[in-house]
Scaffold this motif. Structure first.
Motif: not given
Length: 134
Positions: A73, A107, A109, A111, A115
């Motif tokens: 990410t 992880k 995100n 926002d 995902c």
């Protein structure tokens, strides 16, 4: 087979899987608006690659911190804006998109990332195409 070669091979197989290979990767997105005459092919960078994941059959016995489901990410990103060609005057012709400058395993995100396993395809145009190079 020489002992040095054998040790190198064994080392590579053992520790190569433990390393993550997550980095900015060149990618082309296709952007269009229904009201505009053209589709724009934009060369950008996204985060892609392999991140180590640990999962156990004994999930109920382990703490959540012991389980790792990392994805490749964005660590750092910038947004660029382009003008979509062939838009009528009453349509806002601007489109902003992310450009990955640095990536990490972490992880997901929601926002700024999608995902889910299956994403919306952005590798095609339904209108005549123009290229835009970053």
């Amino acid at each position: 087979m020489s002992p040095i070669f054998l040790m190198s091979l064994l080392f590579g197989l053992t520790f190569g899987q433990a390393m993550s290979f997550c980095a900015p990767t060149e990618y082309i997105i296709h952007v269009e608006k229904r009201e505009c005459a053209y589709c724009l092919a934009i060369n950008t960078t996204i985060c892609a690659g392999f991140c180590m994941t640990r999962d156990s059959n004994g999930k109920k016995l382990l703490l959540k911190s012991a389980l790792s489901q990392d994805v490749c990410t964005y660590k750092d990103l910038v947004y660029r804006t382009v003008v979509l060609p062939g838009c009528p005057r009453h349509i806002v012709p601007y489109y902003s998109y992310p450009v990955a400058t640095n990536c990490k395993c972490g992880k997901c995100n929601t926002d700024y990332s999608d995902c889910i396993h299956e994403t919306v395809r952005t590798d095609y145009c339904t209108k005549p195409q123009k290229s835009y190079n970053v």
